[in-house]
Scaffold this motif. Sequence first.
Motif, PDB file in Angstrom:
ATOM      1  N   ASP A   1       1.937   9.402  -5.712  1.00 15.30           N
ATOM      2  CA  ASP A   1       2.557  10.694  -5.418  1.00 15.30           C
ATOM      3  C   ASP A   1       3.574  11.088  -6.490  1.00 15.30           C
ATOM      4  O   ASP A   1       3.737  12.268  -6.791  1.00 15.30           O
ATOM      5  N   ALA A   2       4.248  10.097  -7.066  1.00 16.06           N
ATOM      6  CA  ALA A   2       5.269  10.363  -8.087  1.00 16.06           C
ATOM      7  C   ALA A   2       4.659  10.467  -9.489  1.00 16.06           C
ATOM      8  O   ALA A   2       5.386  10.702 -10.454  1.00 16.06           O
ATOM      9  N   GLY A   3       3.341  10.285  -9.579  1.00 15.13           N
ATOM     10  CA  GLY A   3       2.685  10.397 -10.881  1.00 15.13           C
ATOM     11  C   GLY A   3       2.788   9.150 -11.738  1.00 15.13           C
ATOM     12  O   GLY A   3       2.473   9.186 -12.929  1.00 15.13           O
ATOM     13  N   ARG A   4       3.203   8.032 -11.161  1.00 19.49           N
ATOM     14  CA  ARG A   4       3.303   6.781 -11.913  1.00 19.49           C
ATOM     15  C   ARG A   4       1.961   6.065 -11.867  1.00 19.49           C
ATOM     16  O   ARG A   4       1.760   5.099 -11.121  1.00 19.49           O
ATOM     17  N   VAL A   5       1.035   6.559 -12.674  1.00 21.61           N
ATOM     18  CA  VAL A   5      -0.319   6.007 -12.714  1.00 21.61           C
ATOM     19  C   VAL A   5      -0.757   5.829 -14.164  1.00 21.61           C
ATOM     20  O   VAL A   5      -0.173   6.424 -15.079  1.00 21.61           O
TER      21      VAL A   5
ATOM     22  N   THR B   1       0.836  -1.201   0.000  1.00 18.59           N
ATOM     23  CA  THR B   1       0.000   0.000   0.000  1.00 18.59           C
ATOM     24  C   THR B   1       0.868   1.246   0.000  1.00 18.59           C
ATOM     25  O   THR B   1       0.625   2.188  -0.769  1.00 18.59           O
ATOM     26  N   LEU B   2       1.891   1.265   0.845  1.00 21.21           N
ATOM     27  CA  LEU B   2       2.797   2.417   0.886  1.00 21.21           C
ATOM     28  C   LEU B   2       3.525   2.586  -0.444  1.00 21.21           C
ATOM     29  O   LEU B   2       3.703   3.713  -0.927  1.00 21.21           O
ATOM     30  N   GLU B   3       3.929   1.479  -1.053  1.00 22.24           N
ATOM     31  CA  GLU B   3       4.593   1.531  -2.358  1.00 22.24           C
ATOM     32  C   GLU B   3       3.646   2.089  -3.421  1.00 22.24           C
ATOM     33  O   GLU B   3       4.047   2.925  -4.235  1.00 22.24           O
ATOM     34  N   ALA B   4       2.394   1.658  -3.387  1.00 19.25           N
ATOM     35  CA  ALA B   4       1.413   2.155  -4.352  1.00 19.25           C
ATOM     36  C   ALA B   4       1.143   3.646  -4.154  1.00 19.25           C
ATOM     37  O   ALA B   4       1.039   4.408  -5.124  1.00 19.25           O
ATOM     38  N   LEU B   5       1.045   4.074  -2.911  1.00 19.40           N
ATOM     39  CA  LEU B   5       0.829   5.496  -2.642  1.00 19.40           C
ATOM     40  C   LEU B   5       2.014   6.334  -3.102  1.00 19.40           C
ATOM     41  O   LEU B   5       1.839   7.448  -3.610  1.00 19.40           O
TER      42      LEU B   5
END
Length: 89
Positions: free
Chosen positions: A61-65, A53-57
């Motif tokens: 935050d870094a815009g990797r979506v 979850t922290l990695e996904a968040l």
Amino acid sequence: MATDTKVLTAHVPLGLADKVDAMAARLERSRGWVMKQALAAWVDLEEERHRMTLEALADVDAGRVIDHRAIQAWADSLGTDRPLPPPVQ
């Protein structure tokens, strides 16, 4: 070698307690051993879930979506004669 321990108690449904007792008997282990194994596995799973979850968040935050509509279009195409390639960032 002495190990520090702490007694934890929990009220569990009778059906679950019966399953733990049956498993302990089948494995020829104590009920406490089975409970420690189960609790350790659950804690490991929850720690991994939290890490992911922290990695996904951090990715968000870094815009990797990837856009939801692109994912949905790709998923919808998977059962067709012409599946789309997986979307990329």
